[in-house]
Scaffold this active site. Structure first.
Site, PDB file in Angstrom:
ATOM      1  N   LYS A 111      -3.921   3.297  37.160  1.00 60.91           N
ATOM      2  CA  LYS A 111      -4.566   2.722  38.350  1.00 60.91           C
ATOM      3  C   LYS A 111      -5.884   2.052  37.983  1.00 60.91           C
ATOM      4  O   LYS A 111      -6.211   0.997  38.521  1.00 60.91           O
ATOM      5  CB  LYS A 111      -4.799   3.794  39.428  1.00 60.91           C
ATOM      6  CG  LYS A 111      -3.505   4.214  40.112  1.00 60.91           C
ATOM      7  CD  LYS A 111      -3.758   4.780  41.499  1.00 60.91           C
ATOM      8  CE  LYS A 111      -2.455   5.023  42.236  1.00 60.91           C
ATOM      9  NZ  LYS A 111      -2.624   5.578  43.571  1.00 60.91           N
ATOM     10  N   LYS A 195       7.717   0.090  41.523  1.00 63.88           N
ATOM     11  CA  LYS A 195       8.331   0.852  42.611  1.00 63.88           C
ATOM     12  C   LYS A 195       7.948   0.245  43.966  1.00 63.88           C
ATOM     13  O   LYS A 195       6.896  -0.414  44.088  1.00 63.88           O
ATOM     14  CB  LYS A 195       7.941   2.320  42.536  1.00 63.88           C
ATOM     15  CG  LYS A 195       6.512   2.615  42.876  1.00 63.88           C
ATOM     16  CD  LYS A 195       6.314   4.121  43.019  1.00 63.88           C
ATOM     17  CE  LYS A 195       4.908   4.402  43.497  1.00 63.88           C
ATOM     18  NZ  LYS A 195       4.730   5.698  44.081  1.00 63.88           N
ATOM     19  N   LYS A 198       3.512   1.234  49.349  1.00 59.96           N
ATOM     20  CA  LYS A 198       2.812   0.886  50.597  1.00 59.96           C
ATOM     21  C   LYS A 198       1.736  -0.151  50.358  1.00 59.96           C
ATOM     22  O   LYS A 198       1.438  -0.955  51.217  1.00 59.96           O
ATOM     23  CB  LYS A 198       2.092   2.130  51.147  1.00 59.96           C
ATOM     24  CG  LYS A 198       2.982   3.202  51.642  1.00 59.96           C
ATOM     25  CD  LYS A 198       2.087   4.305  52.226  1.00 59.96           C
ATOM     26  CE  LYS A 198       2.553   5.661  51.786  1.00 59.96           C
ATOM     27  NZ  LYS A 198       1.832   6.187  50.625  1.00 59.96           N
TER      28      LYS A 198
HETATM   29  N1  AQP Z   1       9.464   3.671  45.734  1.00 60.23           N
HETATM   30  C1  AQP Z   1       9.626   4.982  45.864  1.00 60.23           C
HETATM   31  N2  AQP Z   1      10.831   5.546  45.635  1.00 60.23           N
HETATM   32  C2  AQP Z   1      10.996   6.876  45.780  1.00 60.23           C
HETATM   33  N3  AQP Z   1      10.030   7.735  46.177  1.00 60.23           N
HETATM   34  C3  AQP Z   1       8.816   7.215  46.430  1.00 60.23           C
HETATM   35  N4  AQP Z   1       7.643   7.762  46.839  1.00 60.23           N
HETATM   36  C4  AQP Z   1       6.723   6.788  46.955  1.00 60.23           C
HETATM   37  N5  AQP Z   1       7.246   5.600  46.626  1.00 60.23           N
HETATM   38  C5  AQP Z   1       8.539   5.816  46.294  1.00 60.23           C
HETATM   39  C6  AQP Z   1       7.457   9.188  47.124  1.00 60.23           C
HETATM   40  O1  AQP Z   1       6.892   9.319  48.420  1.00 60.23           O
HETATM   41  C7  AQP Z   1       6.050  10.484  48.445  1.00 60.23           C
HETATM   42  C8  AQP Z   1       4.758  10.150  49.106  1.00 60.23           C
HETATM   43  O2  AQP Z   1       4.085   9.217  48.320  1.00 60.23           O
HETATM   44  P1  AQP Z   1       2.539   8.949  48.495  1.00 60.23           P
HETATM   45  O3  AQP Z   1       2.303   8.233  49.728  1.00 60.23           O
HETATM   46  O4  AQP Z   1       1.759  10.202  48.378  1.00 60.23           O
HETATM   47  O5  AQP Z   1       2.071   8.128  47.258  1.00 60.23           O
HETATM   48  P2  AQP Z   1       2.743   7.111  46.364  1.00 60.23           P
HETATM   49  O6  AQP Z   1       3.769   7.732  45.508  1.00 60.23           O
HETATM   50  O7  AQP Z   1       1.594   6.481  45.635  1.00 60.23           O
HETATM   51  O8  AQP Z   1       3.429   6.104  47.402  1.00 60.23           O
HETATM   52  P3  AQP Z   1       3.196   4.564  47.556  1.00 60.23           P
HETATM   53  O9  AQP Z   1       4.019   4.102  48.665  1.00 60.23           O
HETATM   54  O10 AQP Z   1       3.393   3.869  46.244  1.00 60.23           O
HETATM   55  O11 AQP Z   1       1.695   4.457  48.009  1.00 60.23           O
HETATM   56  P4  AQP Z   1       0.523   3.643  47.352  1.00 60.23           P
HETATM   57  O12 AQP Z   1       0.959   2.222  47.397  1.00 60.23           O
HETATM   58  O13 AQP Z   1      -0.652   3.915  48.222  1.00 60.23           O
HETATM   59  O14 AQP Z   1       0.312   4.143  45.944  1.00 60.23           O
HETATM   60  C9  AQP Z   1       5.883  10.940  47.006  1.00 60.23           C
HETATM   61  O15 AQP Z   1       6.686  12.111  46.812  1.00 60.23           O
HETATM   62  C10 AQP Z   1       6.406   9.802  46.186  1.00 60.23           C
HETATM   63  O16 AQP Z   1       6.992  10.228  44.958  1.00 60.23           O
END
Ligand code: AQP
Length: 333
Positions: A111, A195, A198
């Site tokens: 990051k 991946k 959000k």
């Molecule tokens: N693309 C994905 N495929 C499968 N699982 C996913 N998760 C996130 N993206 C995918 C799972 O969702 C849970 C919650 O995630 P989070 O919001 O705590 O953080 P993250 O993994 O960082 O999700 P994002 O959407 O990618 O958010 P940002 O963009 O803010 O970093 C976790 O169990 C994660 O594995």
């Protein structure tokens, strides 16, 4: 006693990756274990968030979790900043964790690599000790984790172990991962090497749990693919990441193995396959989207669910934090 802690960041709308990779599994787990579902807004602010958007996204995530089937009476649904114990225990654990341990965390390196490293927040660096506090504050025994959080859970285990060694044998249970199957990792619709996320600047990269049928159809139609029809073997599919992602998405939504999904769709052109994928996605999401809208129209009701959840979480956390303070020698007068 087994207890599960799960967290999700309110950094934007929940998307299909969050749902298929995490939340759908949480909804199953809540039937067998007592669960805490936490909207981790303190983790979200480790990178900058617009205050109004953060408040809105916190309600959106709460509504999406409820619409996906999280039961707020059977379990505890709350936002992290509403329970002061997270920050209080995080400070204690910052002093238990070793600098060298945190320096090895690959998520910080990844990051911070995208920005000026000197300019990354101290919070982003200390993110894993806050995550350890989230889990240990409730003496949670199990944590569902995707591949990207495995290293942080290992660190939580090391921190718990070190605390136990110094201050009191077996005070914290050593939390076990519940590993999410790697096949449920959903990739960006615009770039299958990243991946679905959000915080991706392009909304076309993801399908949000709040997207209506027309938006879903448009996003699937625009999803990056290659000109060849779908192959008939998984080996051939693996060489085509965009095709593999869309087929994987179809398989996960339909509860099929990738092999079974490929048997149904081998040889088909993407124009046809994408129509089926749209239909399936809409059929899974439409009831949730409607429920999210209904819940967001009554923010006071949502807030009261979160308030009640925070009170229950605080009641669980209070005696555990008090025992930690006693163990480390804070004079409580
Ligand atoms: N693309 C994905 N495929 C499968 N699982 C996913 N998760 C996130 N993206 C995918 C799972 O969702 C849970 C919650 O995630 P989070 O919001 O705590 O953080 P993250 O993994 O960082 O999700 P994002 O959407 O990618 O958010 P940002 O963009 O803010 O970093 C976790 O169990 C994660 O594995």
């Amino acid at each position: 006693m087994a207890r599960i802690f799960s967290g999700v960041q309110p950094t934007g709308n929940l998307h299909l990756g969050n749902y298929l990779g995490a939340i759908r599994n949480w909804v199953k787990l809540q039937k067998d274990y007592p669960c805490l579902f936490c909207i981790v807004d303190m983790h979200a602010v480790t990178v900058s968030q617009a205050p109004a958007a953060l408040r809105h996204n916190t309600r959106c995530v709460a509504a999406s979790l409820l619409a996906a089937g999280v039961e707020s009476e059977r379990n505890i649904l709350f936002s992290q900043s509403a329970v002061p114990g997270h920050a209080q225990l995080a400070w204690v654990l910052n002093c238990v964790a070793r600098f060298g341990w945190l320096s090895r965390m690959t998520q910080f390196k990844e990051k911070a690599a995208g920005q000026d490293r000197e300019n990354a927040s101290v919070g982003l660096y200390a993110y894993p000790t806050l995550m350890a506090a989230d889990i240990l504050l409730y003496r949670a025994t199990h944590v569902p984790v995707g591949a990207d959080q495995k290293q942080h859970l290992e660190l939580t285990r090391d921190i718990a172990q070190r605390f136990n060694n110094i201050f009191g044998k077996n005070f914290f249970p050593i939390p076990e991962p519940i590993i999410v199957h790697p096949a449920t990792r959903i990739m960006s619709l615009r770039d299958a090497s990243k991946k679905m996320s959000k915080s991706d600047p392009s909304d076309y990269a993801r399908i949000n749990l709040t997207d209506d049928a027309d938006t879903i159809a448009l996003k699937v139609r625009k999803a990056k693919t290659d000109p060849a029809p779908l192959p008939d073997t998984l080996t051939a599919l693996q060489k085509r990441p965009e095709a593999a992602n869309l087929l994987g998405l179809y398989a996960t939504l339909a509860d099929l193995s990738p092999e079974e999904a490929l048997t149904h769709h081998a040889g088909r052109r993407f124009a046809d396959f994408k129509k089926d994928l749209t239909e399936l996605t809409v059929s899974v999401l439409a009831p949730m989207t409607a429920e999210v809208k209904r819940l967001l129209a009554a923010p006071d009701h949502l807030d009261s669910i979160l308030r009640h959840g925070a009170q229950r979480a605080d009641t669980l956390a209070g005696p555990i934090l008090a025992a930690v303070y006693d163990l480390i020698g804070f004079l409580r007068v």
